[in-house]
Design a protein around this motif. Structure first.
Motif, PDB file in Angstrom:
ATOM      1  N   ALA A  99       0.824  -1.219   0.000  1.00 26.36           N
ATOM      2  CA  ALA A  99       0.000   0.000   0.000  1.00 26.36           C
ATOM      3  C   ALA A  99       0.850   1.257   0.000  1.00 26.36           C
ATOM      4  N   TRP A 100       2.027   1.230   0.607  1.00 23.43           N
ATOM      5  CA  TRP A 100       2.895   2.420   0.641  1.00 23.43           C
ATOM      6  C   TRP A 100       4.206   2.204  -0.109  1.00 23.43           C
ATOM      7  N   ASN A 101       4.243   1.180  -0.958  1.00 19.61           N
ATOM      8  CA  ASN A 101       5.388   0.988  -1.851  1.00 19.61           C
ATOM      9  C   ASN A 101       5.426   2.149  -2.851  1.00 19.61           C
ATOM     10  N   PRO A 102       6.523   2.901  -2.935  1.00 22.43           N
ATOM     11  CA  PRO A 102       6.575   4.036  -3.867  1.00 22.43           C
ATOM     12  C   PRO A 102       6.309   3.649  -5.311  1.00 22.43           C
ATOM     13  N   ASP A 103       6.551   2.366  -5.640  1.00 21.46           N
ATOM     14  CA  ASP A 103       6.397   1.916  -7.017  1.00 21.46           C
ATOM     15  C   ASP A 103       5.185   1.016  -7.205  1.00 21.46           C
ATOM     16  N   THR A 108       2.689   4.587  -9.394  1.00 23.82           N
ATOM     17  CA  THR A 108       3.267   4.595 -10.747  1.00 23.82           C
ATOM     18  C   THR A 108       2.328   5.285 -11.724  1.00 23.82           C
ATOM     19  N   ALA A 109       1.041   4.981 -11.625  1.00 24.52           N
ATOM     20  CA  ALA A 109       0.070   5.616 -12.510  1.00 24.52           C
ATOM     21  C   ALA A 109      -0.041   7.104 -12.230  1.00 24.52           C
ATOM     22  N   THR A 110       0.038   7.495 -10.964  1.00 28.18           N
ATOM     23  CA  THR A 110      -0.020   8.918 -10.619  1.00 28.18           C
ATOM     24  C   THR A 110       1.119   9.683 -11.275  1.00 28.18           C
ATOM     25  N   GLN A 161       1.396   8.480  -1.519  1.00 23.92           N
ATOM     26  CA  GLN A 161       0.616   8.988  -2.649  1.00 23.92           C
ATOM     27  C   GLN A 161       0.890  10.470  -2.888  1.00 23.92           C
ATOM     28  N   ALA A 162       1.033  11.226  -1.819  1.00 23.44           N
ATOM     29  CA  ALA A 162       1.379  12.640  -1.963  1.00 23.44           C
ATOM     30  C   ALA A 162       2.754  12.792  -2.592  1.00 23.44           C
ATOM     31  N   GLU A 163       3.691  11.977  -2.183  1.00 20.61           N
ATOM     32  CA  GLU A 163       5.044  12.037  -2.751  1.00 20.61           C
ATOM     33  C   GLU A 163       5.048  11.679  -4.225  1.00 20.61           C
ATOM     34  N   ALA A 164       4.107  10.842  -4.656  1.00 22.83           N
ATOM     35  CA  ALA A 164       3.993  10.468  -6.073  1.00 22.83           C
ATOM     36  C   ALA A 164       3.364  11.573  -6.907  1.00 22.83           C
TER      37      ALA A 164
END
Length: 332
Positions: A99-103, A108-110, A161-164
């Motif tokens: 759920a909090w994997n950056p990838d 990735t879609a974001t 998600q914010a970081e993405a």
């Protein structure tokens, strides 16, 4: 206050219904492409568009196809897209770390959407069900979804998600206190301008079935979600939930499902005067599509009428799988 009309025949209420121009002048509400948020399902792979059988016209798409579809929707005037991941079952775990994997798929879609369409708003979903081997929105301990431990995980998910690059984060889990903790983490993490659209009044509804098929959670779900999603018979409780989330830092609130809960939308709008959204959920969409495909209803007309109902109830916007199709008509 609605004032009484003069007596007939001085008052003929049909006068303002006589022509399209007169009906337009007297119309109390309007529906715009700006009101539409398009929920989409993202899966792994390249060049994949996989139909969701229980939602005619809806697909699980790989990231590249999500970007293509988003470009088409944006050209029609749809300004906001909302991502829901279809996670590989092999990546579903008890700790929900994907759920909090950056990838992960959502992040990735974001990034891909913000690179291709920087002016399109990207909304993401905060809940553990797409990553959880139990299919629950939180951690299941001895048959009960625990609150505080789940909130800690949701905070990590929201920050990732914010970081993405997400513009709007939508906590859909219905845990107590998560809005305040997420808002604090976003503030301290340098994400002060990220909006929170809280699923404040999310009901334990039977209308979610096709969605759970679409994200692959239906088969995994053990038990039900009645200990954290709301009782369909309650409306005062919805107002308490909304008040709490606004106090904790929500920018917008949501009522889910939509059409069966228009009374809640109206009460929220009149009570708080904040942006109230509704989610026209998968079951609502599937019913209308099935009836239209069988020739029982005029699909185009019921689609638009259903969206107009949300505006009449006081909603600022609506998440709907009809967004691109409605935008073609509204913007024409």
């Amino acid at each position: 206050m609605v004032y009484p009309a003069a007596s007939f025949p001085a008052a003929r209420l049909r006068r303002t219904r006589r022509t399209p121009a007169l009906r337009g002048l007297a119309r109390e509400n309007s529906l715009s492409v700006d009101d539409l948020i398009w929920p989409v399902f993202v899966r792994d792979g390249v060049g994949v568009e996989e139909p969701v059988p229980s939602m005619p016209g809806v697909y699980r798409r790989s990231v590249d196809k999500i970007v293509e579809a988003a470009k088409e929707a944006y050209d029609l005037g749809v300004q906001t897209i909302c991502l829901f991941p279809y996670t590989d079952p092999a990546k579903k775990t008890a700790d929900c770390a994907e759920a909090w994997n950056p990838d992960n798929l959502s992040n990735t879609a974001t990034r891909a959407l913000k690179a291709a369409l920087p002016d399109m708003a990207v909304m993401t979903d905060v809940a553990l069900d797409p990553y959880n081997i139990t299919g629950q929105d939180g951690f299941d301990v001895d048959g009960y979804v625990v609150n505080d431990e789940t909130v800690e995980a949701l905070v990590k998910q929201a920050v990732s998600q914010a970081e993405a690059g997400a513009d709007i984060i939508g906590p859909s889990d219905m845990m107590d206190g998560r809005i305040g903790d997420i808002r604090e983490a976003l503030e301290h993490g340098g994400h002060k301008n990220v909006c929170l659209m809280s699923y404040s009044a999310k009901y334990a509804s039977a209308f979610y079935g096709p969605f759970r098929d679409a994200v692959g959670a239906a088969g995994a779900l053990k038990g039900d979600k009645k200990t954290y999603q709301m009782d369909p018979l309650n409306t005062d409780e919805a107002l308490r939930c909304i008040a709490r989330d606004l106090d904790e830092g929500a920018d917008m609130v949501m009522v889910k499902p939509g059409m069966p809960y228009l009374d809640v939308c109206r009460r929220a709008h009149e009570t708080f005067g904040v942006p109230v959204m509704a989610y026209q959920v998968s079951g609502e969409y599937a019913m209308l599509q099935a009836a239209a495909q069988n020739g029982w209803l005029d699909g185009e007309r019921v689609m638009l009428e259903s969206l107009m109902c949300f505006k009449r109830a006081g909603c600022s916007g609506v998440l709907t799988y009809f967004a691109p199709a409605a935008a073609k008509i509204i913007g024409a």
